[in-house]
Design an enzyme around this catalytic site. Structure first.
Site: not given
Lengths: 332, 449
Positions: B218, B260, B263, B266, B268-269, B379, B386, B389
């Protein structure tokens, strides 16, 4: 998330709480990131602080933690105190499992809930607890088959309480529903390497390789089984190089079309010493752009070049791999 | 399986939905004239500042679900402001210091709010907030002795850390503890013991790192695990080529990163995964060693395991600089100073490696898909903005912009940026994730005291 539809009665109007002086939050005169709490929330937390500071571990304080959790399931202090109360009261933890299940429905990704669940299950430690946990995680996973907490919890249950018998079947079922679910592949790896009912990685490798190759051939664009296949040879690079099924899988897939996972795996085994067949060299040659590297470049170099074109998102990565090939992979 | 070929799975369906949304945005971008592209790719600095600064003041009632995470909110907001090259006024600064001090537990560590028990994650948020504010008042408000006591209490025999008293154990806890201890210069052998074993056991067959042994690889935990290993001088125990391969494959057609395999992307990654590349760039010689083990002869490069050091000197090559420690007794022993200096030296040398991910593509995702016109980041398209993020999209953007800079703070060339040069953010220290100049200030301060 509340079970009762009745109006909430403020604590000030509850006779059984009349002896408690609520403790306001010490935010100071000019707090930052200050939250405009609803009156219900503020009051509940003021009463929580009172019983927490007094270390009151009674049925009423237990019930208060339930209310506080319902308003903010992320307050780990409340959860912590709830556990202390449960221990002191020697409460029936089966009820606790029901409680958690109810809030987990609306907060499936909350760390505190899962940690609490683990604590309860560990305390119960029975076969009954084990089957409840497997059932519970199954339920959560049926709503979100990739819920990270659920999978971690399930792994913990298997290791701490057992229940391995049906796990491989469960994985099989989930893979039939969604073969792209990487969490299930990870679980599969967990089972074959750690289940006390199976022989471990070495014993399971042959059948798993066969199964995985089948899955890859029906969906070569699915990354999960490719990584799983490579994982079956973790710690044994000689074997992955010498296993004919692996190189022939790459050949088979690449004969149909350029596939970045096949090329990635091929590059890996070349770097670990694979002596490529003429067929393999021909297939890769067929994927190259005739303007690129000279015809006497090694296969590994050609694979990197193909990848730079076919997989432009990772062109920097493939260029780096090309520039850092082990010397034996540059000459073949 | 016939049915699989005909009917898309949940994964496939969801992925195609996101790809379609993202593709619409990119198609629009490529279809408009150049000056419109400049506008679309512009970082809306003022809007972001407005958004986050408001949050620092008052938050609506729905934020009660973050009532146990307020130092995190401080950090997400203050760090965003610092990345944007701005600062808060002295009143807000003092109020922040005071508030965080109320979250500081008398026995050490910081809690999610006044009156709550201390927690490693909120400790990380609080300390990083104070470091980001900088200055004598903020830095001296941190009780380092008590902090160490708190951390030792969280330390487990396995080497890992619990998040709070009787709390959960995972790789996040290890990172937050090590990062804070390191930056406060209280990192020592006792805190570091065996944590490398635990993190190593969390590297999965995929190459990434999981939260707990056995769990799935992850992005968040991969960053935490790698950063922690670097800070304790044991990053070479990880299978780095495998890790790099895994992270590289997390960047998809959407141009952003997924957390991952299989998936969804996003924003934030952008930091959790993108930040791994910022770390990797400075582990050049260690990676070379693992890529070509028989060929790279670097003298007595050992496994780096503190416990196995039988020789009298342990040398570590980090970014071309040697850190040596000599031990007089059987157990190789780093004093507080040397271990805590790893973070300092990590950003001092030259980063020789080119970025191994597609920096421009990631910037494109952040600015065109995650950026919200009214301020803040999200995201993915369709989700709400938010503070979390906003913070991680901005630090991801910073990492991207500086991904070719050989020195940690050297100004990037315009071609390193997607969009106008006015998009340039402040550089960060990729191990601690605070802006570099604030890190330098903190380093000086804690070295003196």
């Amino acid at each position: 998330m509340d079970s009762d539809e009745d109006e909430r009665i403020p604590f000030t109007q509850r006779p059984e709480w009349s002896d408690i002086k609520p403790v306001p939050q010490d935010d100071g005169p000019n707090p930052v990131v200050s939250i405009a709490y609803h009156e219900d929330f503020r009051e509940t937390m003021d009463y929580f602080r009172a019983v927490y500071l007094a270390d009151e571990r009674t049925p009423r304080s237990l019930s208060l933690t339930r209310e506080a959790i319902a308003m903010n399931a992320g307050n780990y202090t409340v959860w912590h105190f709830r556990r202390l109360i449960l221990e002191t009261l020697n409460a029936d933890l089966h009820d606790e499992l029901v409680f958690i299940e109810n809030i987990a429905k609306s907060n499936p990704k909350n760390y505190q809930i899962w940690h609490h669940r683990r604590w309860v299950a560990e305390k119960l430690g029975t076969e009954e607890a084990r089957s409840m946990e497997l059932k519970f995680t199954r339920k959560i996973l049926s709503l979100d088959a990739k819920n990270y907490h659920a999978w971690s919890h399930r792994q913990w249950v298997l290791q701490a309480l057992g229940g391995w018998e049906d796990e491989l079947d469960y994985c099989q079922q989930l893979l039939e529903e969604d073969v792209y679910n990487n969490s299930v592949w990870n679980q599969r790896y967990f089972i074959i390497t750690r289940s006390p009912l199976l022989g471990g990685l070495t014993a399971m490798r042959e059948s798993e390789v066969r199964y995985t190759i089948e899955v890859i051939l029906s969906n070569p664009d699915n990354e999960s089984p490719w990584r799983y296949l490579r994982g079956l040879y973790k710690g044994d690079t000689e074997l992955v190089v010498s296993e004919p099924q692996v190189s022939s899988l790459c050949l088979k897939v690449l004969s149909i079309r350029g596939n970045i996972f096949a090329l990635n795996l091929l590059l890996d085994i070349l770097c670990h010493g694979l002596q490529p067949s003429e067929e393999l060299k021909r297939v890769v040659e067929g994927l190259t752009n005739s303007n690129s590297d000279s015809t006497d470049s090694s296969l590994a170099i050609k694979v990197c070049s193909v990848l730079e074109t076919l997989d432009p998102m990772r062109s920097n990565y493939w260029a780096w791999r090309k520039a850092n090939l082990p010397s034996h992979a540059i000459t073949i | 399986m016939e049915t699989e070929r005909l009917r898309p799975t949940v994964t496939q369906r969801e992925q195609w939905e996101v790809e379609a949304k993202v593709s619409d945005i990119y198609q629009l971008f490529s279809s408009v004239p150049h000056h419109a592209q400049t506008i679309m790719s512009e970082l809306r600095r003022d809007k972001h500042l407005d958004f986050v600064t408001k949050g620092l003041g008052r938050l609506g009632p729905s934020y009660c679900v973050l009532d146990a995470n307020r130092p995190w909110l401080c950090y997400w907001i203050l760090h965003s402001i610092a990345l944007l090259g701005d600062s808060v006024d002295s009143e807000l600064e003092n109020n922040s210091i005071d508030f965080l001090n109320r979250c500081q537990d008398p026995c050490g560590g910081y809690a999610g709010g006044p009156g709550q028990i201390p927690h490693l994650a909120t400790t990380y948020g609080a300390v990083n907030s104070l470091l980001t504010l900088g200055g004598q008042r903020a830095l001296s408000s941190i009780n380092r002795d008590n902090m160490r006591t708190f951390m030792l209490r969280m330390k487990q025999p396995s080497g890992a850390f619990r998040m709070h008293d009787a709390g959960e154990i995972d790789v996040r806890a290890c990172y937050t503890a090590i990062s804070v201890a390191s930056v406060l210069k209280i990192l020592d052998y006792e805190l570091v013991q065996n944590v490398g074993d635990y993190i190593l056991s969390c590297q999965t067959y995929e190459g990434g790192i999981a939260g707990e042994p056995g769990s799935e690889a992850h992005g968040g935990y991969t960053f935490c695990g790698l950063a922690a290993m670097i800070l304790i001088n044991e990053s070479d125990r990880l299978d780095l080529p495998s890790l790099i391969n895994w992270v590289a494959f997390r960047q998809g057609v959407e141009c952003g990163f997924q957390g991952r395999a299989n998936k969804l992307v996003d924003g934030c990654y952008s930091f959790w995964q993108g930040g791994v590349f910022a770390l990797i760039r400075r582990l050049h010689s260690l990676i070379d060693q693992q890529l070509r083990p028989s060929e790279v002869g670097e003298g007595n490069l050992t496994s780096g395991n503190i416990k196995t050091a039988a020789s009298s000197t342990l040398s570590k090559q980090v970014c071309g600089l040697e850190l040596t420690s000599s031990d007089d007794d059987e157990t190789s022993h780093f004093g507080g100073g040397e271990l805590s200096d790893i973070g300092y030296y990590f950003v001092k040398g030259r980063a020789e490696l080119e970025p191994l991910f597609h920096s421009i593509a990631l910037q494109q995702y952040i600015l065109l898909c995650s950026q919200v016109q009214e301020g803040g980041f999200r995201d993915k398209p369709g989700k709400h903005r938010d503070y979390y993020h906003t913070c991680y999209c901005l630090c991801g953007l910073s990492v991207c912009q500086y991904s070719w800079s050989k020195l940690a703070d050297s100004s990037p060339l315009p071609r390193s940026l997607f969009g106008p040069y006015s998009n340039l953010l402040e550089p960060i220290h990729p191990l601690y994730n605070i802006v570099l100049d604030k890190y330098e200030e903190a380093h000086d301060f804690f070295s003196r005291s």
